[in-house]
Design an enzyme around this catalytic site. Sequence first.
Site, PDB file in Angstrom:
ATOM      1  N   GLY A  86       0.878  -1.155   0.000  1.00  0.00           N
ATOM      2  CA  GLY A  86       0.000   0.000   0.000  1.00  0.00           C
ATOM      3  C   GLY A  86       0.920   1.211   0.000  1.00  0.00           C
ATOM      4  O   GLY A  86       2.132   1.072  -0.185  1.00  0.00           O
ATOM      5  N   GLY A  88       3.372   3.077   1.321  1.00  0.00           N
ATOM      6  CA  GLY A  88       4.254   2.879   2.460  1.00  0.00           C
ATOM      7  C   GLY A  88       5.168   4.039   2.766  1.00  0.00           C
ATOM      8  O   GLY A  88       5.703   4.140   3.874  1.00  0.00           O
ATOM      9  N   LYS A 109       6.185  11.199  -2.164  1.00  0.00           N
ATOM     10  CA  LYS A 109       7.137  10.090  -2.056  1.00  0.00           C
ATOM     11  C   LYS A 109       8.171  10.515  -1.020  1.00  0.00           C
ATOM     12  O   LYS A 109       8.818  11.556  -1.173  1.00  0.00           O
ATOM     13  CB  LYS A 109       7.786   9.829  -3.412  1.00  0.00           C
ATOM     14  CG  LYS A 109       8.642   8.573  -3.484  1.00  0.00           C
ATOM     15  CD  LYS A 109       9.106   8.356  -4.918  1.00  0.00           C
ATOM     16  CE  LYS A 109       9.883   7.072  -5.065  1.00  0.00           C
ATOM     17  NZ  LYS A 109      10.306   6.840  -6.481  1.00  0.00           N
ATOM     18  N   ASP A 121      11.437   3.055   6.536  1.00  0.00           N
ATOM     19  CA  ASP A 121      11.408   4.308   7.301  1.00  0.00           C
ATOM     20  C   ASP A 121      10.511   5.360   6.662  1.00  0.00           C
ATOM     21  O   ASP A 121      10.330   6.450   7.214  1.00  0.00           O
ATOM     22  CB  ASP A 121      12.826   4.856   7.496  1.00  0.00           C
ATOM     23  CG  ASP A 121      13.554   5.163   6.186  1.00  0.00           C
ATOM     24  OD1 ASP A 121      12.903   5.189   5.118  1.00  0.00           O
ATOM     25  OD2 ASP A 121      14.787   5.359   6.223  1.00  0.00           O
ATOM     26  N   GLY A 122       9.938   5.054   5.489  1.00  0.00           N
ATOM     27  CA  GLY A 122       9.017   5.985   4.846  1.00  0.00           C
ATOM     28  C   GLY A 122       9.677   7.190   4.224  1.00  0.00           C
ATOM     29  O   GLY A 122       9.002   8.140   3.836  1.00  0.00           O
ATOM     30  N   ARG A 175       4.533  14.670  -6.587  1.00  0.00           N
ATOM     31  CA  ARG A 175       4.322  14.440  -8.017  1.00  0.00           C
ATOM     32  C   ARG A 175       2.890  14.838  -8.389  1.00  0.00           C
ATOM     33  O   ARG A 175       1.970  14.693  -7.592  1.00  0.00           O
ATOM     34  CB  ARG A 175       4.577  12.976  -8.388  1.00  0.00           C
ATOM     35  CG  ARG A 175       3.603  11.997  -7.798  1.00  0.00           C
ATOM     36  CD  ARG A 175       3.696  10.628  -8.477  1.00  0.00           C
ATOM     37  NE  ARG A 175       4.907   9.922  -8.198  1.00  0.00           N
ATOM     38  CZ  ARG A 175       5.019   8.955  -7.287  1.00  0.00           C
ATOM     39  NH1 ARG A 175       3.975   8.616  -6.546  1.00  0.00           N
ATOM     40  NH2 ARG A 175       6.150   8.327  -7.114  1.00  0.00           N
ATOM     41  N   ARG A 182      -4.416   2.310  -9.086  1.00  0.00           N
ATOM     42  CA  ARG A 182      -3.526   1.346  -9.711  1.00  0.00           C
ATOM     43  C   ARG A 182      -4.274   0.057 -10.036  1.00  0.00           C
ATOM     44  O   ARG A 182      -5.332  -0.213  -9.467  1.00  0.00           O
ATOM     45  CB  ARG A 182      -2.364   1.023  -8.752  1.00  0.00           C
ATOM     46  CG  ARG A 182      -1.667   2.256  -8.208  1.00  0.00           C
ATOM     47  CD  ARG A 182      -1.029   1.946  -6.856  1.00  0.00           C
ATOM     48  NE  ARG A 182      -0.568   3.168  -6.189  1.00  0.00           N
ATOM     49  CZ  ARG A 182       0.705   3.548  -6.106  1.00  0.00           C
ATOM     50  NH1 ARG A 182       1.648   2.790  -6.615  1.00  0.00           N
ATOM     51  NH2 ARG A 182       1.028   4.661  -5.494  1.00  0.00           N
ATOM     52  N   ASP A 250       1.285  -2.938  -9.016  1.00  0.00           N
ATOM     53  CA  ASP A 250       0.990  -1.789  -8.162  1.00  0.00           C
ATOM     54  C   ASP A 250       1.634  -0.518  -8.699  1.00  0.00           C
ATOM     55  O   ASP A 250       1.375   0.572  -8.181  1.00  0.00           O
ATOM     56  CB  ASP A 250       1.446  -2.052  -6.719  1.00  0.00           C
ATOM     57  CG  ASP A 250       2.931  -2.340  -6.622  1.00  0.00           C
ATOM     58  OD1 ASP A 250       3.364  -3.352  -7.212  1.00  0.00           O
ATOM     59  OD2 ASP A 250       3.665  -1.577  -5.966  1.00  0.00           O
ATOM     60  N   ASP A 260       6.230   6.667 -10.686  1.00  0.00           N
ATOM     61  CA  ASP A 260       6.983   5.975  -9.637  1.00  0.00           C
ATOM     62  C   ASP A 260       8.285   5.410 -10.182  1.00  0.00           C
ATOM     63  O   ASP A 260       8.382   4.234 -10.532  1.00  0.00           O
ATOM     64  CB  ASP A 260       6.138   4.881  -8.980  1.00  0.00           C
ATOM     65  CG  ASP A 260       6.683   4.529  -7.593  1.00  0.00           C
ATOM     66  OD1 ASP A 260       7.535   5.270  -7.077  1.00  0.00           O
ATOM     67  OD2 ASP A 260       6.256   3.515  -7.032  1.00  0.00           O
TER      68      ASP A 260
END
Length: 449
Positions: A86, A88, A109, A121-122, A175, A182, A250, A260
Amino acid sequence: MDFTPQQAILELGDAFYDPVAAAPFPQAILRFRNDRAAAEVGLDGLSDAEWIAHFGRFAPLEGSLPTPLALRYHGHQFRVYNPEIGDGRGFLFAQMLDSRGRLMDLGTKGSGQTPYSRFGDGRLTLKGGVREILATEMLEALGVETSRTFSLVETGEELHRGDEPSPTRSSVLVRLNHGHIRIGTFQRLAHFGETEAMARLVAYVLRHYHGEEPGEDGPARLLAHVARRTAKMAARFMAAGFVHGVLNSDNINVTGESFDYGPWRFAPFWDPGFTAAYFDHAGLYAFGRQPEAIYWDAMQLAIALRRIADEEALIEAMETFPEVYRREVAEALLWRLGVTPRSTEADRVLASTLEKALAETLTPLDEFFFDAFGGDLPTHYGEAFDDLRGQLEHYRPRKTRDHGYWSGAPCSMLIDEVETIWASIAESDDWGPLHAKVGAIRHMAEALA
């Protein structure tokens, strides 16, 4: 234009997303703002301080989403189904209309951890953000429907990564996308048997991205749109010499807009086996296998939609993909050659001839398309290009070569150039080469457009 905020995603209900908050970054240093894209959604008038407040600290844009939303989805990753993914390290931050009246998303992002971060850690490395700027600018210039890097803010944290020198600098990227739904979004609903939610998602996508009402044949019409648009995306990747690197389900947007960017590369030659990701040991997403990979992903949407649609109608929709791809790749290659299409059959023959000559000779792609633009192939391209040269005699140029770009050298984006631009930033905090490269890409885009 004026900023026109939207909240369309809220129609779907909270089963599709989780409210989240951005990480409290220690710093917010503006490194890139895309005023050209911002003008298309009415946000180019923001001061730098306002820009950082919204796209570095994530203060809500008035009238749009009151809180960021981490979107829920599953997906096949290198053909292995993963139900534990998902958003993340990103979220949907805002929605708005653009100057064409399209519903647009601002997504992030590197904005911090979410319920789907798992062990991550995102965060996003600053190098990753710089690479995404370069990828999106180059793809846009080469005629690929792509997300646009809207903003990059350095965030002042030290990140540790196993695949690059650490510690390294951190960033958060925003972005601009024509939607973040998706194929994996549908797969998740199929996985849980949530057919009512799937029907609601079909209606949402048709209504907001195609201007259609769903009806009984809505799922099949949606799949036909996705098949057509993803076939065009695959074709444009090939003509651009681009390798996405991670074409998991995804990472495929149902609008057919590429987005992405992780281990992407531009191929130096027409080499079907050229890969972008060091971990793609089997070459699943190699340059020449991208149409197959994208078709496979689109087929996963068809499989998900079987829960709410007639299987024969879905098969019929998917059968359009190969034909659309063949037409679109010929059109895209002619566009790069700078000539006007003639007929479907002649254009396909020319495209096939071109691919064969490029593959056999390992001719540098950027140099070739620069020299051949307008259809007049220089004599130093030898016997291997004789058939192509003969066919090009029947084509008319779509543009002259009077733009200043043609008096210089071809603009390219090979990995050595990317690393050199990053080295200037990493070693001396010199952002000049990055901004110069963006300017050069946009100069090329003017000549090609």
